[in-house]
Design a protein around this motif. Structure first.
Motif, PDB file in Angstrom:
ATOM      1  N   CYS A 143      21.651 -67.771 -31.834  1.00 40.43           N
ATOM      2  CA  CYS A 143      22.744 -66.873 -32.196  1.00 40.43           C
ATOM      3  C   CYS A 143      23.328 -67.303 -33.541  1.00 40.43           C
ATOM      4  CB  CYS A 143      23.827 -66.896 -31.127  1.00 40.43           C
ATOM      5  SG  CYS A 143      23.290 -66.217 -29.544  1.00 40.43           S
ATOM      6  N   ILE A 170      29.639 -65.720 -31.354  1.00 42.09           N
ATOM      7  CA  ILE A 170      29.506 -66.720 -30.299  1.00 42.09           C
ATOM      8  C   ILE A 170      30.719 -66.758 -29.381  1.00 42.09           C
ATOM      9  CG2 ILE A 170      29.344 -69.210 -29.866  1.00 42.09           C
ATOM     10  CD1 ILE A 170      27.501 -69.381 -32.307  1.00 42.09           C
ATOM     11  N   HIS A 171      31.903 -66.670 -29.953  1.00 43.58           N
ATOM     12  CA  HIS A 171      33.112 -66.808 -29.138  1.00 43.58           C
ATOM     13  C   HIS A 171      33.805 -65.482 -28.847  1.00 43.58           C
ATOM     14  CE1 HIS A 171      32.828 -71.123 -29.115  1.00 43.58           C
ATOM     15  NE2 HIS A 171      32.712 -71.139 -30.426  1.00 43.58           N
ATOM     16  N   ASP A 213      26.083 -66.932 -36.432  1.00 42.50           N
ATOM     17  CA  ASP A 213      27.471 -66.481 -36.522  1.00 42.50           C
ATOM     18  C   ASP A 213      27.983 -66.666 -37.943  1.00 42.50           C
ATOM     19  OD1 ASP A 213      30.238 -65.954 -36.149  1.00 42.50           O
ATOM     20  OD2 ASP A 213      30.069 -66.564 -34.047  1.00 42.50           O
ATOM     21  N   LEU A 269      29.556 -62.285 -27.734  1.00 46.42           N
ATOM     22  CA  LEU A 269      28.569 -62.813 -26.793  1.00 46.42           C
ATOM     23  C   LEU A 269      29.126 -62.940 -25.379  1.00 46.42           C
ATOM     24  CD1 LEU A 269      25.607 -63.619 -27.019  1.00 46.42           C
ATOM     25  CD2 LEU A 269      26.337 -66.001 -27.245  1.00 46.42           C
ATOM     26  N   LYS A 290      26.811 -75.619 -31.910  1.00 41.55           N
ATOM     27  CA  LYS A 290      26.232 -74.321 -31.562  1.00 41.55           C
ATOM     28  C   LYS A 290      26.594 -73.222 -32.552  1.00 41.55           C
ATOM     29  CE  LYS A 290      29.929 -73.044 -28.310  1.00 41.55           C
ATOM     30  NZ  LYS A 290      30.229 -72.674 -26.906  1.00 41.55           N
ATOM     31  N   GLU A 291      27.718 -73.372 -33.253  1.00 41.10           N
ATOM     32  CA  GLU A 291      28.111 -72.356 -34.225  1.00 41.10           C
ATOM     33  C   GLU A 291      27.258 -72.405 -35.492  1.00 41.10           C
ATOM     34  OE1 GLU A 291      31.650 -73.395 -31.694  1.00 41.10           O
ATOM     35  OE2 GLU A 291      30.174 -74.540 -32.853  1.00 41.10           O
ATOM     36  N   HIS A 301      26.301 -61.201 -23.262  1.00 39.39           N
ATOM     37  CA  HIS A 301      25.432 -62.344 -22.971  1.00 39.39           C
ATOM     38  C   HIS A 301      24.284 -61.961 -22.042  1.00 39.39           C
ATOM     39  CE1 HIS A 301      24.229 -65.941 -20.616  1.00 39.39           C
ATOM     40  NE2 HIS A 301      24.288 -66.540 -21.786  1.00 39.39           N
TER      41      HIS A 301
END
Length: 206
Positions: A76, A55-56, A78, A59, A146-147, A63
């Motif tokens: 997503c 994600i960090h 992770d 992506l 979101k993670e 993306h």
């Protein structure tokens, strides 16, 4: 296992240029190339995309390709953030060293993607072995982050039950301060609270 594309990238430092992409699908199909166009084609039909620090990191560079393949940013997975929650006693999973995937080859995104698949499967198994109480607590604290949210979506896990503060006090009685402001922690620091509870829970499983 639902249709997942496990992904890792090699990025040129300073420029952000994609040097290499490695990916493996749930069914075993593999991709190893720097071609973004071919990568988009490879991803099509995947329900989820998964990686370690996806994600960090990854992506940010793939993306547009992920979107072009029709994969939502909300699915997503992770493995980075779940590892210390589900394997708090190690402190890192056997596939990790200092939070990085252990691989036999340097700068091999395909190999790293395969390792991410192994780690994800272990995380799913570890979550399913948690007590219902800890599963509920993690869900209530993390399902909007979101993670973590895609993991619950993948498991189709959406429990009903007590509010997190009440459940935490019931499960961790005598192990956390009875005067702790859990309401504020749940609201303002849910991720940090989840990690703290994981560590507390290592000595005495709920």
């Amino acid at each position: 296992m639902n249709n997942i594309a496990f992904v890792d990238t090699e990025i040129q430092e300073g420029t952000g240029r994609i040097l290499d992409i490695g990916s493996i699908r749930t069914g075993g199909a593999v991709y190893h190339s720097s071609s973004v166009a071919d990568f988009i084609h490879f991803l099509q039909g995947a329900r989820y995309i998964c990686g370690h620090n996806l994600i960090h990191h990854d992506l940010k560079y793939i993306h547009d390709a992920v979107q072009a393949a029709g994969i939502s940013g909300n699915v997503c997975l992770d493995t980075l953030y779940w590892s210390p929650l589900l394997f708090p006693m190690r402190p890192y999973h056997a596939l990790l060293k200092d939070d990085k995937l252990q691989t036999e080859e340097l700068n091999n995104p395909l190999n790293d993607a395969i390792k991410a698949r192994e780690l994800f499967m272990d995380e799913v198994e570890a979550f399913r072995k948690l007590s219902p109480a800890m599963q509920h607590i993690y869900y209530f604290l993390l399902n909007r982050q979101k993670e973590f949210s895609a993991f619950f979506d993948y498991l189709e896990y959406q429990p009903e039950g007590s509010a997190p503060e009440t459940l935490i006090r019931e499960c961790f009685a005598a192990r956390i301060c009875e005067h702790a402001d859990l309401g504020r922690m749940v609201t303002e620091h849910p991720v940090e609270l989840a990690y703290a509870l994981a560590m507390i829970n290592t000595r005495s499983r709920i």
